[in-house]
Design a protein around this motif. Structure first.
Motif, PDB file in Angstrom:
ATOM      1  N   TRP A 175       0.831  -1.205   0.000  1.00  0.00           N
ATOM      2  CA  TRP A 175       0.000   0.000   0.000  1.00  0.00           C
ATOM      3  C   TRP A 175       0.866   1.254   0.000  1.00  0.00           C
ATOM      4  CZ3 TRP A 175      -3.401   3.246  -1.114  1.00  0.00           C
ATOM      5  CH2 TRP A 175      -3.559   4.437  -0.402  1.00  0.00           C
ATOM      6  N   ILE A 176       1.910   1.266   0.812  1.00  0.00           N
ATOM      7  CA  ILE A 176       2.791   2.434   0.871  1.00  0.00           C
ATOM      8  C   ILE A 176       3.439   2.679  -0.485  1.00  0.00           C
ATOM      9  CG2 ILE A 176       4.938   3.314   1.877  1.00  0.00           C
ATOM     10  CD1 ILE A 176       4.058   1.850   4.501  1.00  0.00           C
ATOM     11  N   GLU A 177       3.934   1.605  -1.100  1.00  0.00           N
ATOM     12  CA  GLU A 177       4.552   1.756  -2.424  1.00  0.00           C
ATOM     13  C   GLU A 177       3.517   2.201  -3.459  1.00  0.00           C
ATOM     14  OE1 GLU A 177       6.855  -0.887  -5.849  1.00  0.00           O
ATOM     15  OE2 GLU A 177       6.723  -1.681  -3.794  1.00  0.00           O
ATOM     16  N   PHE A 178       2.299   1.649  -3.373  1.00  0.00           N
ATOM     17  CA  PHE A 178       1.231   2.011  -4.308  1.00  0.00           C
ATOM     18  C   PHE A 178       0.888   3.502  -4.176  1.00  0.00           C
ATOM     19  CE2 PHE A 178      -3.232   2.637  -5.350  1.00  0.00           C
ATOM     20  CZ  PHE A 178      -3.380   1.949  -6.543  1.00  0.00           C
ATOM     21  N   ALA A 179       0.730   3.970  -2.927  1.00  0.00           N
ATOM     22  CA  ALA A 179       0.402   5.378  -2.697  1.00  0.00           C
ATOM     23  C   ALA A 179       1.510   6.291  -3.204  1.00  0.00           C
ATOM     24  CB  ALA A 179       0.151   5.616  -1.206  1.00  0.00           C
ATOM     25  N   GLU A 180       2.752   5.887  -2.997  1.00  0.00           N
ATOM     26  CA  GLU A 180       3.884   6.671  -3.498  1.00  0.00           C
ATOM     27  C   GLU A 180       3.890   6.676  -5.030  1.00  0.00           C
ATOM     28  OE1 GLU A 180       7.027   4.593  -1.530  1.00  0.00           O
ATOM     29  OE2 GLU A 180       7.046   5.930   0.202  1.00  0.00           O
ATOM     30  N   LEU A 181       3.533   5.534  -5.631  1.00  0.00           N
ATOM     31  CA  LEU A 181       3.547   5.417  -7.087  1.00  0.00           C
ATOM     32  C   LEU A 181       2.533   6.349  -7.732  1.00  0.00           C
ATOM     33  CD1 LEU A 181       4.678   3.850  -9.575  1.00  0.00           C
ATOM     34  CD2 LEU A 181       2.811   2.215  -9.240  1.00  0.00           C
ATOM     35  N   VAL A 182       1.284   6.350  -7.240  1.00  0.00           N
ATOM     36  CA  VAL A 182       0.254   7.176  -7.881  1.00  0.00           C
ATOM     37  C   VAL A 182       0.477   8.662  -7.632  1.00  0.00           C
ATOM     38  CG1 VAL A 182      -1.471   5.343  -7.844  1.00  0.00           C
ATOM     39  CG2 VAL A 182      -1.364   6.952  -5.934  1.00  0.00           C
ATOM     40  N   GLN A 183       1.364   8.996  -6.684  1.00  0.00           N
ATOM     41  CA  GLN A 183       1.692  10.406  -6.447  1.00  0.00           C
ATOM     42  C   GLN A 183       3.015  10.810  -7.093  1.00  0.00           C
ATOM     43  OE1 GLN A 183       0.323  11.770  -2.216  1.00  0.00           O
ATOM     44  NE2 GLN A 183       0.741   9.586  -2.025  1.00  0.00           N
ATOM     45  N   ASP A 184       3.696   9.834  -7.701  1.00  0.00           N
ATOM     46  CA  ASP A 184       4.998  10.110  -8.328  1.00  0.00           C
ATOM     47  C   ASP A 184       4.801  10.883  -9.631  1.00  0.00           C
ATOM     48  OD1 ASP A 184       7.190   8.725 -10.477  1.00  0.00           O
ATOM     49  OD2 ASP A 184       7.976   9.541  -8.606  1.00  0.00           O
ATOM     50  N   PRO A 185       5.426  12.054  -9.786  1.00  0.00           N
ATOM     51  CA  PRO A 185       5.234  12.872 -10.993  1.00  0.00           C
ATOM     52  C   PRO A 185       5.590  12.138 -12.288  1.00  0.00           C
ATOM     53  CG  PRO A 185       6.320  14.153  -9.272  1.00  0.00           C
ATOM     54  CD  PRO A 185       6.283  12.733  -8.790  1.00  0.00           C
ATOM     55  N   GLU A 186       6.640  11.316 -12.265  1.00  0.00           N
ATOM     56  CA  GLU A 186       7.042  10.603 -13.477  1.00  0.00           C
ATOM     57  C   GLU A 186       6.002   9.560 -13.879  1.00  0.00           C
ATOM     58  OE1 GLU A 186      10.945   8.969 -13.323  1.00  0.00           O
ATOM     59  OE2 GLU A 186      11.930  10.893 -12.945  1.00  0.00           O
ATOM     60  N   GLY A 193       0.430  10.568 -20.456  1.00  0.00           N
ATOM     61  CA  GLY A 193       0.883  10.488 -21.847  1.00  0.00           C
ATOM     62  C   GLY A 193       0.190   9.360 -22.595  1.00  0.00           C
ATOM     63  N   MET A 194      -0.005   8.221 -21.946  1.00  0.00           N
ATOM     64  CA  MET A 194      -0.716   7.105 -22.564  1.00  0.00           C
ATOM     65  C   MET A 194      -2.165   7.487 -22.862  1.00  0.00           C
ATOM     66  SD  MET A 194       0.919   4.076 -20.171  1.00  0.00           S
ATOM     67  CE  MET A 194      -0.209   2.787 -20.673  1.00  0.00           C
ATOM     68  N   SER A 195      -2.779   8.229 -21.950  1.00  0.00           N
ATOM     69  CA  SER A 195      -4.160   8.678 -22.150  1.00  0.00           C
ATOM     70  C   SER A 195      -4.241   9.662 -23.315  1.00  0.00           C
ATOM     71  CB  SER A 195      -4.692   9.344 -20.876  1.00  0.00           C
ATOM     72  OG  SER A 195      -4.641   8.467 -19.779  1.00  0.00           O
ATOM     73  N   GLU A 196      -3.284  10.560 -23.407  1.00  0.00           N
ATOM     74  CA  GLU A 196      -3.263  11.532 -24.505  1.00  0.00           C
ATOM     75  C   GLU A 196      -3.054  10.840 -25.847  1.00  0.00           C
ATOM     76  OE1 GLU A 196      -0.201  14.145 -23.182  1.00  0.00           O
ATOM     77  OE2 GLU A 196      -1.547  15.327 -21.886  1.00  0.00           O
ATOM     78  N   THR A 197      -2.191   9.801 -25.849  1.00  0.00           N
ATOM     79  CA  THR A 197      -1.978   9.032 -27.083  1.00  0.00           C
ATOM     80  C   THR A 197      -3.268   8.337 -27.507  1.00  0.00           C
ATOM     81  OG1 THR A 197       0.357   8.655 -26.572  1.00  0.00           O
ATOM     82  CG2 THR A 197      -0.687   7.129 -28.123  1.00  0.00           C
ATOM     83  N   GLN A 198      -3.968   7.742 -26.542  1.00  0.00           N
ATOM     84  CA  GLN A 198      -5.232   7.081 -26.873  1.00  0.00           C
ATOM     85  C   GLN A 198      -6.238   8.084 -27.420  1.00  0.00           C
ATOM     86  OE1 GLN A 198      -8.789   5.677 -24.316  1.00  0.00           O
ATOM     87  NE2 GLN A 198      -7.268   4.029 -24.089  1.00  0.00           N
ATOM     88  N   ALA A 199      -6.317   9.269 -26.791  1.00  0.00           N
ATOM     89  CA  ALA A 199      -7.259  10.293 -27.247  1.00  0.00           C
ATOM     90  C   ALA A 199      -6.939  10.727 -28.681  1.00  0.00           C
ATOM     91  CB  ALA A 199      -7.219  11.489 -26.303  1.00  0.00           C
ATOM     92  N   ARG A 200      -5.648  10.868 -28.984  1.00  0.00           N
ATOM     93  CA  ARG A 200      -5.254  11.247 -30.347  1.00  0.00           C
ATOM     94  C   ARG A 200      -5.629  10.153 -31.346  1.00  0.00           C
ATOM     95  NH1 ARG A 200      -1.389   9.642 -33.333  1.00  0.00           N
ATOM     96  NH2 ARG A 200      -0.197   8.698 -31.621  1.00  0.00           N
ATOM     97  N   SER A 274       2.593   0.890 -23.626  1.00  0.00           N
ATOM     98  CA  SER A 274       1.466   0.362 -22.838  1.00  0.00           C
ATOM     99  C   SER A 274       1.917  -0.717 -21.864  1.00  0.00           C
ATOM    100  CB  SER A 274       0.384  -0.198 -23.761  1.00  0.00           C
ATOM    101  OG  SER A 274       0.895  -1.282 -24.528  1.00  0.00           O
ATOM    102  N   GLY A 275       3.059  -1.336 -22.129  1.00  0.00           N
ATOM    103  CA  GLY A 275       3.544  -2.408 -21.253  1.00  0.00           C
ATOM    104  C   GLY A 275       4.624  -1.963 -20.300  1.00  0.00           C
ATOM    105  N   ASP A 276       4.672  -0.661 -19.993  1.00  0.00           N
ATOM    106  CA  ASP A 276       5.685  -0.139 -19.079  1.00  0.00           C
ATOM    107  C   ASP A 276       5.643  -0.897 -17.748  1.00  0.00           C
ATOM    108  OD1 ASP A 276       6.503   1.880 -16.786  1.00  0.00           O
ATOM    109  OD2 ASP A 276       7.432   2.619 -18.620  1.00  0.00           O
ATOM    110  N   ALA A 277       6.827  -1.187 -17.215  1.00  0.00           N
ATOM    111  CA  ALA A 277       6.924  -1.989 -15.985  1.00  0.00           C
ATOM    112  C   ALA A 277       6.193  -1.335 -14.816  1.00  0.00           C
ATOM    113  CB  ALA A 277       8.394  -2.202 -15.627  1.00  0.00           C
ATOM    114  N   ARG A 278       6.185   0.008 -14.770  1.00  0.00           N
ATOM    115  CA  ARG A 278       5.519   0.681 -13.649  1.00  0.00           C
ATOM    116  C   ARG A 278       4.002   0.525 -13.732  1.00  0.00           C
ATOM    117  NH1 ARG A 278       8.402   6.303 -14.584  1.00  0.00           N
ATOM    118  NH2 ARG A 278       8.116   5.497 -16.692  1.00  0.00           N
ATOM    119  N   ALA A 279       3.470   0.481 -14.975  1.00  0.00           N
ATOM    120  CA  ALA A 279       2.031   0.273 -15.124  1.00  0.00           C
ATOM    121  C   ALA A 279       1.642  -1.118 -14.622  1.00  0.00           C
ATOM    122  CB  ALA A 279       1.629   0.453 -16.580  1.00  0.00           C
ATOM    123  N   GLU A 280       2.473  -2.112 -14.931  1.00  0.00           N
ATOM    124  CA  GLU A 280       2.201  -3.456 -14.419  1.00  0.00           C
ATOM    125  C   GLU A 280       2.366  -3.506 -12.905  1.00  0.00           C
ATOM    126  OE1 GLU A 280       3.373  -7.690 -16.086  1.00  0.00           O
ATOM    127  OE2 GLU A 280       4.998  -6.920 -14.831  1.00  0.00           O
TER     128      GLU A 280
END
Length: 311
Positions: A175-186, A193-200, A274-280
């Protein structure tokens, strides 16, 4: 007719085992009014007062505050009603103590610095609603102002972290790592960026065909790539190139050439994004938090498909 036996504070203290100071405090607070007073003004208490004192002690040992004890004694609230309220308070206190214990276990395991300990404690103390709101706010920002595949993103945001009342150290760390991940700017920039690509792609009519193909065939492609890796096949082998050809043919629109190296490289780039390791990692951590059955990483299989497409 005999007189009713009375006791001084000192005698009451000896009979009940409570300190004189405590009994005097309860009396001063109105919880134990004296039955009578001596000629010198000292307080006296009868057997009924002693029973009342025992009730006060019991309620205080259960953790009730002075106001609640007073309410019980004056019957403005029943003992049962007060007990129910106190059980609820105790449940919340126990939940927080369990989380604190889990934090300390994680600290001992990770040998964390003070700043990280403070962060871990803040994250662990969040309620279920606060945790879910953190995820909702994350996905709101990821799609804000974009025309995207709503069905796809509803599935993405449907998974919410639900930390149990007595989490294991692994669940708390996840949970701690997950919370840090969703708040990480990168990470936020990556998903945005993935969402913007899909929208385009949707705007330019390039999304529907490959998106549907990937949904229908992804599991089969991962299975084939995993089997190829297990058999020691290279991405450039006949097995690898047959898989690449199938992926390209299934993903291509009528106006695209699936055998084109340029098309396949573009497809490989989309796989890589789409298969970025951080997304998985996002989903792996969510699974640990929620106690879902473990699922194996697809990273090696995705890497095999990318290399096969690039030839």
């Amino acid at each position: 007719m005999g007189t009713t036996a009375t006791f001084t504070i000192g005698e009451l203290a000896r009979r009940t085992g409570l300190p004189v100071k405590t009994i005097r405090f309860y009396s001063d607070e109105g919880l134990l009014p004296p039955t009578d007073r001596t000629d010198a003004g000292y307080r006296l208490y009868d057997a009924a007062a002693m029973a009342r004192l025992e009730l006060v002690r019991t309620l205080r040992e259960l953790g009730l505050g002075l106001a609640d004890v007073s309410a019980a004694l004056t019957q403005s609230a029943t003992v049962g009603e007060l007990a129910t309220r106190h059980v609820e308070a105790l449940d919340e206190q126990i939940r927080r103590l369990r989380l604190r214990r889990a934090v300390l276990r994680a600290v001992a395991k990770r040998d964390s610095e003070l700043e990280e300990v403070n962060l871990m404690n803040r994250l662990a103390s969040m309620s279920d609603e606060e945790r879910k709101r953190l995820v909702d706010e994350f996905w709101d920002e990821m799609v804000s102002g974009l025309e995207i595949d709503r069905q796809f993103y509803e599935r993405m945001r449907a998974g919410k972290p639900e930390l149990p009342d007595d989490p294991s150290p692994e669940q708390l760390e996840a949970w701690i790592e997950f919370a840090e991940l969703v708040q990480d700017p990168e990470f936020r920039a990556l998903i945005r960026g993935m969402s913007e690509t899909q929208a385009r792609q949707i705007r330019e009519g390039e999304f529907q065909q490959p998106a549907e193909a990937w949904r229908e065939n992804w599991d089969a492609w991962v299975t084939r790539a995993t089997s190829a890796l297990s058999a020691g096949e290279a991405p450039t082998s006949e097995v690898g190139q047959t898989l690449a050809a199938d992926i390209a043919a299934t993903s291509a629109r009528p106006d695209q050439d699936p055998s084109s190296p340029e098309f396949r490289r573009e497809l490989a780039d989309r796989f890589a994004t789409s298969g970025d390791a951080r997304a998985e990692r996002y989903w792996l951590l969510l699974g640990i938090i929620n106690g879902w059955p473990p699922f194996p990483t697809t990273r090696p299989a995705v890497g095999f498909m990318i290399d096969a497409l690039r030839g």
